[in-house]
Design a protein around this motif. Structure first.
Motif, mmCIF file in Angstrom:
data_model
loop_
_atom_site.group_PDB
_atom_site.id
_atom_site.type_symbol
_atom_site.label_atom_id
_atom_site.label_comp_id
_atom_site.label_asym_id
_atom_site.label_seq_id
_atom_site.Cartn_x
_atom_site.Cartn_y
_atom_site.Cartn_z
ATOM 1 N N ASP A 63 0.816 -1.215 0.000
ATOM 2 C CA ASP A 63 0.000 0.000 0.000
ATOM 3 C C ASP A 63 0.853 1.270 0.000
ATOM 4 O O ASP A 63 0.456 2.296 0.553
ATOM 5 C CB ASP A 63 -0.953 0.026 1.198
ATOM 6 N N GLY A 64 2.033 1.194 -0.616
ATOM 7 C CA GLY A 64 2.875 2.376 -0.737
ATOM 8 C C GLY A 64 3.668 2.731 0.497
ATOM 9 O O GLY A 64 4.194 3.851 0.593
ATOM 10 N N ALA A 65 3.791 1.825 1.452
ATOM 11 C CA ALA A 65 4.556 2.108 2.672
ATOM 12 C C ALA A 65 6.028 2.316 2.336
ATOM 13 O O ALA A 65 6.581 1.699 1.419
ATOM 14 C CB ALA A 65 4.394 0.964 3.669
ATOM 15 N N LEU A 66 6.681 3.203 3.088
ATOM 16 C CA LEU A 66 8.103 3.480 2.890
ATOM 17 C C LEU A 66 8.946 2.402 3.565
ATOM 18 O O LEU A 66 8.933 2.269 4.787
ATOM 19 C CB LEU A 66 8.465 4.852 3.461
ATOM 20 N N LEU A 67 9.676 1.643 2.770
ATOM 21 C CA LEU A 67 10.611 0.671 3.309
ATOM 22 C C LEU A 67 11.953 1.352 3.578
ATOM 23 O O LEU A 67 12.141 2.535 3.269
ATOM 24 C CB LEU A 67 10.785 -0.491 2.334
ATOM 25 N N ARG A 68 12.891 0.615 4.166
ATOM 26 C CA ARG A 68 14.173 1.217 4.537
ATOM 27 C C ARG A 68 14.869 1.817 3.316
ATOM 28 O O ARG A 68 15.379 2.940 3.362
ATOM 29 C CB ARG A 68 15.069 0.173 5.188
ATOM 30 N N GLY A 69 14.884 1.070 2.197
ATOM 31 C CA GLY A 69 15.524 1.588 0.991
ATOM 32 C C GLY A 69 14.844 2.842 0.463
ATOM 33 O O GLY A 69 15.515 3.764 -0.017
ATOM 34 N N ASP A 70 13.506 2.887 0.555
ATOM 35 C CA ASP A 70 12.775 4.084 0.121
ATOM 36 C C ASP A 70 13.156 5.294 0.972
ATOM 37 O O ASP A 70 13.328 6.395 0.450
ATOM 38 C CB ASP A 70 11.263 3.845 0.229
ATOM 39 N N LYS A 71 13.280 5.091 2.278
ATOM 40 C CA LYS A 71 13.623 6.198 3.173
ATOM 41 C C LYS A 71 15.035 6.716 2.887
ATOM 42 O O LYS A 71 15.283 7.925 2.926
ATOM 43 C CB LYS A 71 13.513 5.738 4.630
ATOM 44 N N ILE A 72 15.960 5.795 2.576
ATOM 45 C CA ILE A 72 17.323 6.219 2.257
ATOM 46 C C ILE A 72 17.332 7.063 0.988
ATOM 47 O O ILE A 72 17.970 8.124 0.924
ATOM 48 C CB ILE A 72 18.241 4.988 2.109
ATOM 49 N N MET A 73 16.607 6.592 -0.045
ATOM 50 C CA MET A 73 16.555 7.345 -1.297
ATOM 51 C C MET A 73 15.868 8.693 -1.110
ATOM 52 O O MET A 73 16.338 9.711 -1.633
ATOM 53 C CB MET A 73 15.811 6.527 -2.357
ATOM 54 N N THR A 74 14.765 8.705 -0.352
ATOM 55 C CA THR A 74 13.952 9.923 -0.221
ATOM 56 C C THR A 74 14.606 10.957 0.678
ATOM 57 O O THR A 74 14.615 12.155 0.352
ATOM 58 C CB THR A 74 12.560 9.566 0.325
ATOM 59 N N PHE A 75 15.145 10.510 1.803
ATOM 60 C CA PHE A 75 15.613 11.459 2.821
ATOM 61 C C PHE A 75 17.129 11.604 2.887
ATOM 62 O O PHE A 75 17.626 12.445 3.632
ATOM 63 C CB PHE A 75 15.074 11.049 4.190
ATOM 64 N N VAL A 76 17.873 10.793 2.102
ATOM 65 C CA VAL A 76 19.334 10.899 2.100
ATOM 66 C C VAL A 76 19.858 11.178 0.692
ATOM 67 O O VAL A 76 20.524 12.192 0.459
ATOM 68 C CB VAL A 76 19.988 9.621 2.673
ATOM 69 N N VAL A 77 19.556 10.282 -0.238
ATOM 70 C CA VAL A 77 20.138 10.393 -1.578
ATOM 71 C C VAL A 77 19.630 11.631 -2.316
ATOM 72 O O VAL A 77 20.431 12.439 -2.825
ATOM 73 C CB VAL A 77 19.848 9.121 -2.398
ATOM 74 N N PHE A 78 18.311 11.805 -2.387
ATOM 75 C CA PHE A 78 17.769 12.952 -3.108
ATOM 76 C C PHE A 78 18.209 14.288 -2.507
ATOM 77 O O PHE A 78 18.627 15.189 -3.247
ATOM 78 C CB PHE A 78 16.245 12.859 -3.186
ATOM 79 N N PRO A 79 18.121 14.478 -1.176
ATOM 80 C CA PRO A 79 18.632 15.740 -0.613
ATOM 81 C C PRO A 79 20.110 15.955 -0.917
ATOM 82 O O PRO A 79 20.532 17.093 -1.167
ATOM 83 C CB PRO A 79 18.387 15.563 0.893
ATOM 84 N N ALA A 80 20.904 14.887 -0.905
ATOM 85 C CA ALA A 80 22.327 15.023 -1.215
ATOM 86 C C ALA A 80 22.532 15.472 -2.659
ATOM 87 O O ALA A 80 23.406 16.303 -2.956
ATOM 88 C CB ALA A 80 23.040 13.701 -0.967
ATOM 89 N N LEU A 81 21.710 14.940 -3.567
ATOM 90 C CA LEU A 81 21.810 15.356 -4.963
ATOM 91 C C LEU A 81 21.416 16.819 -5.141
ATOM 92 O O LEU A 81 22.078 17.564 -5.892
ATOM 93 C CB LEU A 81 20.916 14.459 -5.831
ATOM 94 N N PHE A 82 20.355 17.245 -4.471
ATOM 95 C CA PHE A 82 19.969 18.653 -4.518
ATOM 96 C C PHE A 82 21.109 19.539 -4.007
ATOM 97 O O PHE A 82 21.432 20.571 -4.598
ATOM 98 C CB PHE A 82 18.704 18.885 -3.686
ATOM 99 N N PHE A 83 21.692 19.140 -2.883
ATOM 100 C CA PHE A 83 22.777 19.936 -2.290
ATOM 101 C C PHE A 83 23.984 19.987 -3.227
ATOM 102 O O PHE A 83 24.583 21.048 -3.427
ATOM 103 C CB PHE A 83 23.184 19.334 -0.946
#
Length: 236
Positions: A167-187
């Motif tokens: 049902d679209g729940a955030l798994l550990r890998g999703d959280k890493i991509m969403t809250f770590v990888v993407f912000p790092a790319l923006f920065f």
């Protein structure tokens, strides 16, 4: 394009990205609202709906979730009859409750011809009931109830899944991509643009627009997570 125009365009893009996501995120929903949702796969409108054969006749099975998405409770006294999940022109073979939020919420469910009915009950804000219903053939799903100050039971057509879990729940890998990888790319992109000495209009627009897009991305994820949770039963 001159630098002044580029600056203005970048600011407009940045502000639009922020307002477009954070206004819906912070906006309060209707006071009294009841909605239903048929998650994929398994809806009658879906070409890949789950099919079964019972007593030699093809059948279809769907999941229907009904939720109080308003800000106040809907007490039993406000109901003028049961809630009906209708399948026009078809016969409902079976219906069972397969989920709820909170997990201990139980309903009185019955089957009558082309519909499954839920007896009036107290639905607090964010309460949800999940039904699994089988009919003899495909049919559009309709949900009807007469409840004080609720104009109709509206249909939620689609819920964006923010993660890859159930049902679209955030798994550990999703959280890493969403809250770590993407912000790092923006920065990293922002740092690159800042250190780049090129005075082009594209660089100027990007410098102004990037912070707003980053904040807008966070707002979009917030909206997606909130809506996904709103339509997800509690774990059993």
């Amino acid at each position: 394009m001159d630098q002044e125009t580029a600056n203005l365009l970048g600011v407009v893009i940045s502000v639009a990205a922020v307002l477009g996501t954070w206004v819906p995120l912070l906006r309060r929903g209707p006071k009294r609202r009841l909605q239903f949702y048929t998650p994929l796969p398994g809806t009658f409108s879906d070409a890949h709906a789950a099919a079964a054969v019972v007593r030699g006749h093809p059948q279809k099975t769907t999941v229907v979730r009904v939720a109080n998405t308003g800000r106040v409770s809907l007490p039993t006294d406000d109901w003028d009859g049961p809630l009906e999940v209708r399948f026009p022109g078809r016969v409902v073979e079976s219906a069972e409750q397969t989920g709820a939020r909170p997990a201990d919420l139980r309903v009185f469910l019955s089957v009558d011809g082309d519909r499954a009915t839920i007896a009036p009950l107290l639905l607090n804000s964010t309460d949800l009931v999940e039904l699994t219903i089988t009919t003899d053939a495909p049919s559009p799903v309709r949900v009807h109830a007469r409840i004080r100050d609720v104009v109709k039971v509206g249909r939620k057509k689609w819920v964006y899944p923010p993660g890859t879990g159930k049902d679209g729940a955030l798994l550990r890998g999703d959280k890493i991509m969403t809250f770590v990888v993407f912000p790092a790319l923006f920065f990293a992109l922002g740092l690159f643009l800042f250190l780049n000495t090129d005075e082009s209009a594209v660089r100027t627009i990007a410098i102004w627009a990037l912070p707003g897009i980053a904040v807008g991305f966070i707002g979009f994820i917030g909206i997606a997570v909130r809506r996904s949770r709103a339509w997800r039963p509690s774990p059993q």
